[in-house]
Design a protein around this motif. Sequence first.
Motif, short mmCIF file in Angstrom:
data_model
loop_
_atom_site.label_atom_id
_atom_site.label_comp_id
_atom_site.label_asym_id
_atom_site.label_seq_id
_atom_site.Cartn_x
_atom_site.Cartn_y
_atom_site.Cartn_z
N GLN A 34 63.39 58.61 58.28
CA GLN A 34 63.69 57.26 57.79
C GLN A 34 64.98 57.28 57.00
O GLN A 34 65.22 58.20 56.21
N SER B 182 64.72 60.49 54.57
CA SER B 182 63.46 61.21 54.40
C SER B 182 62.97 61.65 55.76
O SER B 182 63.41 61.16 56.79
N THR C 178 65.85 67.13 56.48
CA THR C 178 67.06 67.34 55.67
C THR C 178 68.29 67.14 56.54
O THR C 178 68.38 67.69 57.64
N LYS D 219 69.97 65.43 47.29
CA LYS D 219 69.15 64.22 47.31
C LYS D 219 69.02 63.63 48.71
O LYS D 219 68.36 62.60 48.88
N ASN D 220 69.68 64.26 49.68
CA ASN D 220 69.62 63.76 51.05
C ASN D 220 70.08 62.30 51.12
O ASN D 220 69.48 61.47 51.82
N THR D 221 71.14 62.01 50.38
CA THR D 221 71.59 60.63 50.20
C THR D 221 73.09 60.54 50.43
O THR D 221 73.84 61.42 50.04
#
Length: 123
Positions: free
Chosen positions: A3, A25, A28, A75-77
Motif C-alpha cells: 500500500q 507498507s 520495503t 520510514k519507507n516514505t
Amino acid sequence: QVQLVESGGESVQTGGSLRLSCAASGRTFSTNYMGWFRQAPGKEREFVAGITWSRITTTSDSVKGRFTISRDNAKNTVYLQMNSLKPEDTAVYYCAVRSAGWHTTHPDEYDYWGQGTQVTVSS
C-alpha cells in the motif's frame, strides 16, 4: 499487500507551500525508484519528480526550482516539498514505485501507486 498512502494535499493560495508524504507498507522500498506524478482534470498523468535509493533526484522542468523530492528509507516514505505554488499546479498528486529499474517519466513503467491526494491552488 503493498500500500502507498499519500497525505498532505489541501487548498492553498498562490505562492503557498505544501509538503506531501507517501508512506509505503507491505514491503520495503529502500532500493526502489520512487516518483511523484500529477493529473489535472482532462489532462494526462505527468511526471513531477523522482528519486533513486541513493537520493539522486530528477525534477520536471515545470516545477524545477520550486518542488523538491526526498525520501526516508528507514520510514519507507517519500516526500514532495512544494513551494511557490501556482494555480497550474492544481491536480491530484500520486506517488509511485518501480519494482525494478531507474528513472523514467512513463507512468506505465511504475508498478505501485497510491490513491492520490488533491492539491488545489487558488489565485
